[in-house]
Design a protein around this motif. Structure first.
Motif, PDB file in Angstrom:
ATOM      1  N   ALA A   1     -44.646 -11.253  28.384  1.00 43.86           N
ATOM      2  CA  ALA A   1     -44.523 -11.299  26.931  1.00 43.86           C
ATOM      3  C   ALA A   1     -43.160 -11.811  26.494  1.00 43.86           C
ATOM      4  O   ALA A   1     -42.998 -12.266  25.351  1.00 43.86           O
ATOM      5  N   MET A   2     -42.174 -11.750  27.399  1.00 45.93           N
ATOM      6  CA  MET A   2     -40.836 -12.271  27.090  1.00 45.93           C
ATOM      7  C   MET A   2     -40.602 -13.646  27.707  1.00 45.93           C
ATOM      8  O   MET A   2     -39.460 -14.076  27.868  1.00 45.93           O
TER       9      MET A   2
ATOM     10  N   ASP B   1     -30.101 -15.243  30.884  1.00 44.66           N
ATOM     11  CA  ASP B   1     -30.122 -15.459  29.438  1.00 44.66           C
ATOM     12  C   ASP B   1     -31.400 -16.129  28.960  1.00 44.66           C
ATOM     13  O   ASP B   1     -31.445 -16.655  27.836  1.00 44.66           O
ATOM     14  N   GLY B   2     -32.460 -16.083  29.773  1.00 43.76           N
ATOM     15  CA  GLY B   2     -33.654 -16.855  29.445  1.00 43.76           C
ATOM     16  C   GLY B   2     -34.809 -16.089  28.833  1.00 43.76           C
ATOM     17  O   GLY B   2     -35.847 -16.684  28.524  1.00 43.76           O
ATOM     18  N   LEU B   3     -34.694 -14.778  28.661  1.00 40.00           N
ATOM     19  CA  LEU B   3     -35.787 -14.024  28.055  1.00 40.00           C
ATOM     20  C   LEU B   3     -35.949 -14.400  26.588  1.00 40.00           C
ATOM     21  O   LEU B   3     -34.978 -14.718  25.896  1.00 40.00           O
ATOM     22  N   ARG B   4     -37.194 -14.334  26.106  1.00 46.75           N
ATOM     23  CA  ARG B   4     -37.496 -14.633  24.713  1.00 46.75           C
ATOM     24  C   ARG B   4     -38.007 -13.385  24.004  1.00 46.75           C
ATOM     25  O   ARG B   4     -38.556 -12.476  24.631  1.00 46.75           O
ATOM     26  N   ALA B   5     -37.867 -13.376  22.699  1.00 44.68           N
ATOM     27  CA  ALA B   5     -38.311 -12.230  21.907  1.00 44.68           C
ATOM     28  C   ALA B   5     -39.818 -12.061  22.028  1.00 44.68           C
ATOM     29  O   ALA B   5     -40.570 -13.024  21.848  1.00 44.68           O
ATOM     30  N   PRO B   6     -40.311 -10.848  22.330  1.00 44.28           N
ATOM     31  CA  PRO B   6     -41.756 -10.626  22.371  1.00 44.28           C
ATOM     32  C   PRO B   6     -42.335 -10.633  20.960  1.00 44.28           C
ATOM     33  O   PRO B   6     -41.649 -10.290  19.988  1.00 44.28           O
TER      34      PRO B   6
ATOM     35  N   LEU C   1     -32.995  -4.515  27.610  1.00 44.07           N
ATOM     36  CA  LEU C   1     -33.167  -5.031  26.253  1.00 44.07           C
ATOM     37  C   LEU C   1     -31.947  -4.777  25.385  1.00 44.07           C
ATOM     38  O   LEU C   1     -31.703  -5.498  24.415  1.00 44.07           O
ATOM     39  N   ALA C   2     -31.169  -3.754  25.731  1.00 41.09           N
ATOM     40  CA  ALA C   2     -29.972  -3.449  24.941  1.00 41.09           C
ATOM     41  C   ALA C   2     -29.022  -4.634  24.874  1.00 41.09           C
ATOM     42  O   ALA C   2     -28.226  -4.742  23.926  1.00 41.09           O
ATOM     43  N   ALA C   3     -29.098  -5.528  25.840  1.00 41.29           N
ATOM     44  CA  ALA C   3     -28.156  -6.648  25.922  1.00 41.29           C
ATOM     45  C   ALA C   3     -28.727  -7.952  25.382  1.00 41.29           C
ATOM     46  O   ALA C   3     -28.020  -8.967  25.372  1.00 41.29           O
ATOM     47  N   GLN C   4     -29.978  -7.963  24.938  1.00 41.99           N
ATOM     48  CA  GLN C   4     -30.610  -9.213  24.538  1.00 41.99           C
ATOM     49  C   GLN C   4     -30.275  -9.579  23.091  1.00 41.99           C
ATOM     50  O   GLN C   4     -30.020  -8.696  22.267  1.00 41.99           O
TER      51      GLN C   4
END
Length: 441
Positions: free
Chosen positions: A64-65, A85-90, A110-113
């Motif tokens: 989902a991310m 640094d490549g995760l995206r907002a779900p 997630l605290a760092a995203q």
């Protein structure tokens, strides 16, 4: 055996335990393999992934991310890492199902995203307090809000204005809290250090090393510097000792049994159940020791005999925290009294495992006195009857195993949650000689 075959009600009739079996991959390591593979640069290949509902919840969250993950197919995953640094907002809340590991570790990540996210789960998970994670993460600069009273999920995580490293002394030994802080520390400015009051499982530290991230260990303290990178890795996940424990106990309780469990992880921070059973007199041999991806592995041969009640050493409690339901069954069948203290964490698991196990053992004719932080069990003849697992997977499997030493069949209700951690439990149990069936009436 698929999850559709796993009914809410089990009937166990004992059986003749023996042969050679393998249990599915370690749940704790499976969670972390997905997480670190997703954050790594490159493609990671994973063998032995546990396709239980808990680990599938972690896998679904990373999909989902924006992470492409192939599988699971026969325990194999191919994870196309997106980098730190490549995760995206779900697009929707991330549903962790029944998995406390998923929720607590993802809270740290997630605290760092740079995007907002929400973590939710089933009714059981949303009744479990998350303050032990939210408090240290908040001191790092995380913006985490529990949406229910008492610090309970859902958790809303807003983008932080940069995280800072901390030195954190765990008030209670917890691998999940330690791991959440270390995951946040990967992104924090400066050094993050966590000190444990007692050893807990170190899968996070071992896997970070396997993915090329440097750590520093100073006695009970582990430290890492933020801003590093993870490199893709190929992993073989050992068999789950928590799952193997059910069959170790089943064989240990039955005179004349001879069962071998192949390829089981024996990480020193996880083998508390093994050491407790050995202290009770179980005939267990550790054979063919080897290493998978930094994790020690062995074949375990267990032969049945008589167990003795013991006072469980408190230093082993955090090393066996997930296995206590089935260890309580071993105590119920042992000669004499077993005393456990220092295990208050059992009251905030998928169920209140101290009270639920005491109630179930009493229903089977065993004297069991719950304590605030443990239990006193006087071993004796185990009878048949019906017990309620209260939707707790480990409680359900423990009472099914108790049938090996029972004078009559044991019916276990509230057992459907077994699929969260051990979807093939019935198939493995039957191959080991346990007579057990799902009651579909």
């Amino acid at each position: 055996m698929t999850s559709s075959d796993q009914e809410d009600r089990l009937v166990a009739r004992g059986g003749r335990i023996g042969g050679t079996v393998a249990v599915a991959g370690d749940k704790s390591i499976s969670h972390r393999a997905v997480m670190f593979g997703a954050l790594a640069e490159g493609v990671s290949h994973v063998e032995g992934f546990l396709a239980g509902e808990d680990c599938l919840a972690t896998l679904a969250a990373f999909r989902a991310m924006g992470v492409r993950i192939e599988g699971p197919e026969d325990g194999r995953l191919v994870i196309h890492g997106v980098g730190m640094d490549g995760l995206r907002a779900p697009e929707a809340p991330l549903d962790m199902g029944n998995s406390g590991t998923s929720m607590r570790l993802l809270a740290g990540l997630l605290a760092a995203q740079p995007f907002a996210a929400e973590l939710t789960g089933d009714a059981s998970l949303c009744n479990r307090p998350m303050g032990r994670v939210a408090e240290p993460l908040g001191s790092m600069g995380a913006r985490i809000t529990a949406l229910e009273e008492g610090g309970r999920p859902p958790l809303r995580v807003a983008p932080a204005e940069g995280l800072r490293g901390i030195r954190y002394d765990l008030p209670v030994a917890s691998a999940q809290v330690k791991s959440a802080v270390l995951l946040a520390g990967l992104y924090a400015e400066g050094e993050t250090c966590v000190t444990e009051p007692a050893p807990t499982r170190d899968h996070t530290e071992r896997m970070l090393a396997a993915f090329g991230y440097p750590l520093r260990q100073e006695g009970a303290t582990v430290c890492l510097e933020g801003g590093g990178r993870l490199r893709a890795a190929d992993l073989t996940i050992p068999g789950d000792l928590s799952s193997a424990a059910f069959f170790l106990v089943a064989a240990a309780l039955q005179p004349g049994s001879d069962l071998t469990l192949e390829g089981v992880g024996i990480n020193p921070t996880r083998r508390g159940a093994l050491d407790i059973l050995l202290a009770m007199g179980a005939g267990i041999e550790v054979r063919n020791e080897r290493t998978y991806g930094g994790e020690p592995v062995a074949d375990l041969r267990v032969r049945g005999g008589e167990l003795e009640g013991i006072e469980i050493p408190e230093h082993l409690v955090p090393l066996a925290i997930d296995e206590f339901p089935v260890l309580f069954v071993a105590a119920a069948a042992a000669r004499g009294r077993t005393v456990l203290r220092g295990a208050a964490e059992l009251r905030i698991k998928e169920s209140d495992r101290i009270q639920v196990m005491a109630d179930g053992l009493r229903a089977l004719g065993i004297a069991a006195e719950p304590l605030e932080d443990g239990i006193v069990i006087d071993g004796g003849p185990i009878g048949g009857g019906t017990v309620d697992a209260h939707g707790d997977h480990r409680v359900a499997m423990a009472f099914a195993v108790a049938s090996v030493a029972a004078s009559a069949p044991i019916t276990v209700t509230g057992a459907a949650a077994i699929r969260t951690s051990f979807p093939d439990f019935l198939a493995v149990a039957r191959s080991a000689g346990l007579e057990i069936e799902a009651d579909k009436d």
